[in-house]
Structure formats: structure tokens, C-alpha cells
Write a protein that holds these residues in place. Structure first.
Motif, PDB file in Angstrom:
ATOM      1  N   ALA A 194       0.831  -1.205   0.000  1.00  0.00           N
ATOM      2  CA  ALA A 194       0.000   0.000   0.000  1.00  0.00           C
ATOM      3  C   ALA A 194       0.866   1.255   0.000  1.00  0.00           C
ATOM      4  CB  ALA A 194      -0.930  -0.004   1.216  1.00  0.00           C
ATOM      5  N   VAL A 195       1.948   1.238   0.769  1.00  0.00           N
ATOM      6  CA  VAL A 195       2.854   2.388   0.797  1.00  0.00           C
ATOM      7  C   VAL A 195       3.528   2.568  -0.560  1.00  0.00           C
ATOM      8  CG1 VAL A 195       4.966   3.302   1.811  1.00  0.00           C
ATOM      9  CG2 VAL A 195       3.233   2.278   3.285  1.00  0.00           C
ATOM     10  N   LEU A 196       3.942   1.458  -1.164  1.00  0.00           N
ATOM     11  CA  LEU A 196       4.539   1.535  -2.495  1.00  0.00           C
ATOM     12  C   LEU A 196       3.559   2.141  -3.501  1.00  0.00           C
ATOM     13  CD1 LEU A 196       6.390  -1.908  -2.671  1.00  0.00           C
ATOM     14  CD2 LEU A 196       7.471   0.321  -2.896  1.00  0.00           C
ATOM     15  N   ALA A 197       2.304   1.734  -3.413  1.00  0.00           N
ATOM     16  CA  ALA A 197       1.298   2.270  -4.322  1.00  0.00           C
ATOM     17  C   ALA A 197       1.133   3.768  -4.118  1.00  0.00           C
ATOM     18  CB  ALA A 197      -0.036   1.554  -4.106  1.00  0.00           C
ATOM     19  N   ARG A 198       1.114   4.186  -2.858  1.00  0.00           N
ATOM     20  CA  ARG A 198       0.945   5.611  -2.561  1.00  0.00           C
ATOM     21  C   ARG A 198       2.070   6.434  -3.157  1.00  0.00           C
ATOM     22  NH1 ARG A 198       2.745   9.666   0.624  1.00  0.00           N
ATOM     23  NH2 ARG A 198       1.186  11.034   1.561  1.00  0.00           N
ATOM     24  N   GLU A 199       3.299   6.024  -2.912  1.00  0.00           N
ATOM     25  CA  GLU A 199       4.430   6.814  -3.394  1.00  0.00           C
ATOM     26  C   GLU A 199       4.577   6.708  -4.909  1.00  0.00           C
ATOM     27  OE1 GLU A 199       5.531   8.839  -1.453  1.00  0.00           O
ATOM     28  OE2 GLU A 199       4.959   8.021   0.479  1.00  0.00           O
ATOM     29  N   LEU A 200       4.165   5.576  -5.465  1.00  0.00           N
ATOM     30  CA  LEU A 200       4.222   5.429  -6.917  1.00  0.00           C
ATOM     31  C   LEU A 200       3.314   6.449  -7.605  1.00  0.00           C
ATOM     32  CD1 LEU A 200       5.131   3.955  -9.466  1.00  0.00           C
ATOM     33  CD2 LEU A 200       3.296   2.288  -9.071  1.00  0.00           C
ATOM     34  N   THR A 201       2.142   6.702  -7.026  1.00  0.00           N
ATOM     35  CA  THR A 201       1.237   7.688  -7.635  1.00  0.00           C
ATOM     36  C   THR A 201       1.856   9.078  -7.630  1.00  0.00           C
ATOM     37  OG1 THR A 201       0.102   8.143  -5.529  1.00  0.00           O
ATOM     38  CG2 THR A 201      -0.779   6.371  -6.911  1.00  0.00           C
ATOM     39  N   LEU A 314      -3.026  14.363   1.550  1.00  0.00           N
ATOM     40  CA  LEU A 314      -4.307  13.660   1.513  1.00  0.00           C
ATOM     41  C   LEU A 314      -4.611  13.122   0.118  1.00  0.00           C
ATOM     42  CD1 LEU A 314      -6.503  16.010   3.746  1.00  0.00           C
ATOM     43  CD2 LEU A 314      -5.365  13.875   4.377  1.00  0.00           C
ATOM     44  N   THR A 315      -4.239  13.892  -0.903  1.00  0.00           N
ATOM     45  CA  THR A 315      -4.454  13.420  -2.267  1.00  0.00           C
ATOM     46  C   THR A 315      -3.630  12.168  -2.551  1.00  0.00           C
ATOM     47  OG1 THR A 315      -4.909  15.665  -3.030  1.00  0.00           O
ATOM     48  CG2 THR A 315      -4.307  14.046  -4.699  1.00  0.00           C
ATOM     49  N   ALA A 316      -2.370  12.179  -2.110  1.00  0.00           N
ATOM     50  CA  ALA A 316      -1.517  11.004  -2.317  1.00  0.00           C
ATOM     51  C   ALA A 316      -2.045   9.809  -1.537  1.00  0.00           C
ATOM     52  CB  ALA A 316      -0.085  11.325  -1.898  1.00  0.00           C
ATOM     53  N   ASP A 317      -2.553  10.027  -0.325  1.00  0.00           N
ATOM     54  CA  ASP A 317      -3.144   8.925   0.449  1.00  0.00           C
ATOM     55  C   ASP A 317      -4.305   8.292  -0.319  1.00  0.00           C
ATOM     56  OD1 ASP A 317      -1.395   9.282   2.531  1.00  0.00           O
ATOM     57  OD2 ASP A 317      -2.776  10.452   3.768  1.00  0.00           O
ATOM     58  N   GLU A 318      -5.181   9.149  -0.838  1.00  0.00           N
ATOM     59  CA  GLU A 318      -6.355   8.627  -1.543  1.00  0.00           C
ATOM     60  C   GLU A 318      -5.951   7.875  -2.812  1.00  0.00           C
ATOM     61  OE1 GLU A 318     -10.499  10.236  -3.626  1.00  0.00           O
ATOM     62  OE2 GLU A 318      -9.154  11.620  -2.573  1.00  0.00           O
ATOM     63  N   LEU A 323      -5.179   2.786  -5.783  1.00  0.00           N
ATOM     64  CA  LEU A 323      -4.311   1.958  -6.615  1.00  0.00           C
ATOM     65  C   LEU A 323      -4.064   0.601  -5.978  1.00  0.00           C
ATOM     66  CD1 LEU A 323      -2.490   1.609  -9.088  1.00  0.00           C
ATOM     67  CD2 LEU A 323      -0.651   2.694  -7.780  1.00  0.00           C
ATOM     68  N   ALA A 324      -3.823   0.591  -4.663  1.00  0.00           N
ATOM     69  CA  ALA A 324      -3.588  -0.675  -3.971  1.00  0.00           C
ATOM     70  C   ALA A 324      -4.889  -1.433  -3.744  1.00  0.00           C
ATOM     71  CB  ALA A 324      -2.896  -0.419  -2.637  1.00  0.00           C
ATOM     72  N   GLY A 325      -6.027  -0.719  -3.761  1.00  0.00           N
ATOM     73  CA  GLY A 325      -7.307  -1.359  -3.483  1.00  0.00           C
ATOM     74  C   GLY A 325      -7.451  -1.770  -2.040  1.00  0.00           C
ATOM     75  N   ASP A 326      -6.706  -1.103  -1.135  1.00  0.00           N
ATOM     76  CA  ASP A 326      -6.696  -1.518   0.264  1.00  0.00           C
ATOM     77  C   ASP A 326      -6.392  -0.296   1.126  1.00  0.00           C
ATOM     78  OD1 ASP A 326      -6.522  -2.761   2.702  1.00  0.00           O
ATOM     79  OD2 ASP A 326      -5.263  -4.407   1.989  1.00  0.00           O
ATOM     80  N   ALA A 327      -7.427   0.443   1.490  1.00  0.00           N
ATOM     81  CA  ALA A 327      -7.241   1.629   2.321  1.00  0.00           C
ATOM     82  C   ALA A 327      -6.872   1.264   3.745  1.00  0.00           C
ATOM     83  CB  ALA A 327      -8.509   2.480   2.310  1.00  0.00           C
ATOM     84  N   ASP A 328      -7.364   0.105   4.226  1.00  0.00           N
ATOM     85  CA  ASP A 328      -7.051  -0.319   5.590  1.00  0.00           C
ATOM     86  C   ASP A 328      -5.556  -0.571   5.771  1.00  0.00           C
ATOM     87  OD1 ASP A 328      -9.673  -0.165   6.391  1.00  0.00           O
ATOM     88  OD2 ASP A 328     -10.110  -2.253   5.885  1.00  0.00           O
ATOM     89  N   ALA A 329      -4.935  -1.213   4.776  1.00  0.00           N
ATOM     90  CA  ALA A 329      -3.505  -1.505   4.877  1.00  0.00           C
ATOM     91  C   ALA A 329      -2.695  -0.213   4.910  1.00  0.00           C
ATOM     92  CB  ALA A 329      -3.061  -2.388   3.710  1.00  0.00           C
ATOM     93  N   LEU A 330      -3.077   0.762   4.089  1.00  0.00           N
ATOM     94  CA  LEU A 330      -2.355   2.029   4.091  1.00  0.00           C
ATOM     95  C   LEU A 330      -2.550   2.760   5.415  1.00  0.00           C
ATOM     96  CD1 LEU A 330      -0.628   4.076   2.610  1.00  0.00           C
ATOM     97  CD2 LEU A 330      -2.707   5.023   1.588  1.00  0.00           C
TER      98      LEU A 330
END
Length: 411
Positions: A194-201, A314-318, A323-330
Motif C-alpha cells: 500500500a505504501v509503495l502504491a501511494r508513493e508510486l502515484t 491527503l491526495t496522495a493517500d487517496e 491503486l492498492a485497493g486496500d485503504a485499511d492496509a495504508l
């Protein structure tokens, strides 16, 4: 709003370039007008020759020689071309010294404008490369479903630091996603993904580039003013004498002004004679303005970088949660990184005290790039970020028709 902030970064570099141009022109031009231009090559060549004798200094000390060569070349070139220019009727009524001065200032201006972002970016990446340690056994790999979206300029590295943190640095041409050793241990597979997905965006959207250039300028400028503003005073003589910072700081600033007065003394006195201005006032003004500009540019760059980062958190979090499809994990990853919780066994290297130089380098790097480090962050309260991820989780559940019970996103 983003365009306004980008213009702010450009304005910072323009102001820095203008300040550097004023200093260079003021130091070189009076000497070149008063005496033969080649005379200024003697001290600069001596500095370059002496600097090349040390392994650590290398080509850095060729800079003053290169600057002086460019100034002398423009100065003499303008004089050589002056008859040709006048023969076509241009510059009628303009004195030769004015033409030479304008040519020299123009050459130095082009040099500073072109080289400033190159030098600042090079310095920032050098410090980061010295701190980040490539280690494929500990650096999380990009999952296949993310790898197809990741640009070629992105690389994932690890940082030998036991504190959990994740950062992304992107200058528009090269991007680095860094995990500290503590973050790698603290996060499980879902959370790391999830963190990788966030930073990738953030890399794909090129959202972090403006923050990089503002922070990189602050990083470089801080190296000049930190000796004046360091809040910790390490006394010598076996720590037998310790002076309070409120007493030491003014002394350091006064000492810097005095040193700059001596440094500016001869060339600015020559400029004062040409401009018919009081030499003492002009030299003192240059010294004070140099110290004030250093503090001002550093603070402005840090503030702008932090503002850019805050606006995008907040935009990067969303985007990362979607992208990860898992808000709980993030959300769980955010909570762990915010509290500094580290799960899993510690390695032997984590228990060994780091050398002072290595520890200071890591701290300086992460502090200087604080505007780029979103984990952990206190610019947006963690409760607000978790609440926002709650809303994202609800939308993802509605879209899939399921409700996740694998984690919670409450504070």
C-alpha cells in the motif's frame, strides 16, 4: 494553486541567482576595471592549484578559476569587438567600460542561471546517494501489477536507519523511493504494498518534483548558514566550558558579518570608488545583506517545500489507497510509521551504535528533505489522514460490495 507554487519555486531560484550574480559582479568588476583583468586570475588560479592537491576537494576548486576566466573573456571580448559594433552605428554614446561591464555581467548571469539548478540538484543527489544504501535483500520490490505503471526513472532503495520512515524524492528526471530498515521491519506485505502504491502515484503524477527543487535549494543554502544557526554548541576543552545558545548565536552572526566585511573589503571598496559611495557603508551593507539573504532564502525554500508536501498528503493517500485497493492496509502502515512502532526482530547492526559521522549524515539528509518525507509527518494530523482513508475504504467497499474486516482506520 499548483501553478502558483511552481512559480514560487522558480522565483526562489531567480532570487538566488540574482544574489549570486550581484556578489560575483561586485567582487570581480571593480578589480577588472581598476587593474588589468588578468590580475584576478592569479589568486583564483592559486586556489585551484592548491585545492587539486587534496583528494577530497578534487575539481571543486576549479570553480573560481572558471568563473574568473569567463569574466575576463567577456571583458576582453567586449573590448575587442567594440570597434566592429561601433562601425555599424550601434552603441553610439556608450563608453567602453560600460560595454565591458555589461558584457561581463551578462556572461556571469548566464553562467549562474544555467549552473544553479544543475549544481543544487547534483549536490542534493550526492548527499542522498551517500545516505541511501542499495540492498536488494531488504528493499521492497514493486509488485508486478505496479511495475507496469512505474516509470523507468524510479528505483527503490533502503536506508540504514532503525527508525521507520518512507520517503520519495523526484526531480522530474530521476525518482528514488526509500525505505528505512525500521520501515521494512515494521510493515507487513500488505502495508508495504500500500505504501509503495501511494508513493508510486506521486512519481507518476510528478507531484513531488516541485518539492524536490525547493527542498534541494534549502538543503544547499543550509550548508552555508547552518554554522551560524546550529542550536547546539559543542564546547571544546573536554566539555568543561559550555555556553548557552542565546549567547553563542549572536557571537556567531557577528563573527560572520566581520568575516564578510574583511572578505568584501578590497573589491567593494573599489566599487565604492567607482560609484562614489561611502566604502564603509557599502561593505557593511554587503556583509549584512549576505547573511540575511542566506537565512531568508533557506527559510523560504523550506516553507515552500513543506507547503507543497502538505497540500499533496491527503491526495496522495487517496490515490495510493485506490491503486492498492486496500485503504485499511495504508492506514495501518501510516499508524505504524507515525508512532514509530517496529515489529519483528532487530538485526545486530541495529543495536550497534552508528558512527557519529554516519549518524549525522543520515539525520542531516532526512531533516533537509523533510518537505519530501510524508512518513511520518506532522503537517497533516494523523487523525485527519486516517479519517480520510476511512472514507476511501467505504467507497472501495461500496464499489466491490464487500466490507473489509482486516483492519481499522480509526485513530
Amino acid at each position: 494553486m499548483r501553478r502558483v507554487r511552481l512559480l514560487g519555486v522558480v522565483a526562489l531560484y531567480a532570487a538566488t541567482a540574482l544574489a549570486a550574480l550581484v556578489v560575483l559582479a561586485s567582487l570581480l568588476l571593480p578589480a577588472m576595471v581598476a587593474i588589468h583583468p588578468f590580475a584576478i586570475l592569479v589568486p583564483s588560479g592559486y586556489v585551484a592549484f592548491g585545492g587539486l592537491e587534496g583528494d577530497d576537494k578534487r575539481l571543486l576548486f576549479l570553480v573560481p578559476l572558471a568563473v574568473c576566466l569567463l569574466a575576463v573573456g567577456a571583458f576582453l571580448g567586449a573590448g575587442a569587438l567594440e570597434p566592429t559594433v561601433r562601425s555599424v552605428g550601434a552603441l553610439d554614446g556608450v563608453g567602453l567600460e560600460t560595454i565591458r561591464t555589461a558584457a561581463t555581467v551578462l556572461a556571469l548571469g548566464v553562467l549562474v542561471t544555467v549552473s544553479l539548478p544543475v549544481v543544487v540538484g547534483w549536490y542534493a543527489w550526492t548527499e542522498l546517494d551517500d545516505t541511501a544504501v542499495e540492498d536488494s535483500t531488504r528493499s521492497p520490490d514493486l509488485p508486478d501489477r505496479f511495475a507496469v505503471q512505474a516509470p523507468d526513472r524510479l528505483s527503490v532503495v533502503s536506508l540504514d536507519d532503525p527508525d521507520p520512515a518512507v520517503y520519495v524524492v523526484d526531480d522530474g528526471r530521476r525518482a528514488v523511493l526509500g525505505f528505512t530498515a525500521g520501515a521494512t521491519r515494521a510493515l507487513d506485505d500488505r502495508e508495504r504494498e500500500a505504501v509503495l502504491a501511494r508513493e508510486l502515484t506521486r512519481v507518476v503524477d510528478r507531484e513531488a518534483a516541485a518539492s524536490f527543487w525547493a527542498s534541494a535549494l534549502a538543503f544547499a543554502a543550509a550548508r552555508l548558514v547552518d554554522p551560524l544557526s546550529t542550536p547546539v554548541y559543542e564546547a571544546r576543552a573536554g566539555d568543561k566550558v559550555r555556553l548557552p545558545y542565546w549567547f553563542v548565536a549572536p557571537l556567531k552572526i557577528v563573527g560572520a558579518v566581520v568575516a564578510l566585511v574583511l572578505f568584501f573589503g578590497f573589491p567593494i571598496a573599489g566599487l565604492a570608488a567607482l560609484l562614489h559611495v561611502n566604502a564603509v557603508v557599502l561593505v557593511f551593507g554587503y556583509a549584512v545583506a549576505t547573511v540575511a539573504a542566506g537565512f531568508g532564502l533557506t527559510k523560504a525554500a523550506r516553507w515552500l517545500a513543506q507547503d507543497l508536501a502538505t497540500d499533496a498528503v491527503l491526495t496522495a493517500d487517496e490515490h495510493g489507497a485506490v491503486l492498492a485497493g486496500d485503504a485499511d492496509a495504508l492506514a495501518n502502515a501510516l499508524r505504524k510509521l507515525h508512532t514509530g512502532a517496529v515489529d519483528g526482530p532487530r538485526t545486530a547492526s541495529d543495536d550497534e551504535p552508528a558512527t557519529t559521522a554516519a549518524s549525522d549524515r543520515q539525520d542531516d539528509t532526512l531533516d533537509a528533505f523533510d518537505g519530501l518525507v510524508h512518513f511520518p509527518t506532522d503537517r497533516v494530523p494523523v487523525e485527519d489522514r486516517l479519517d480520510a482513508l476511512d472514507d476511501v475504504a467505504d467507497r472501495l467497499d461500496d464499489r466491490t460490495g464487500t466490507h473489509s474486516t482486516t483492519g481499522t482506520t480509526s485513530a
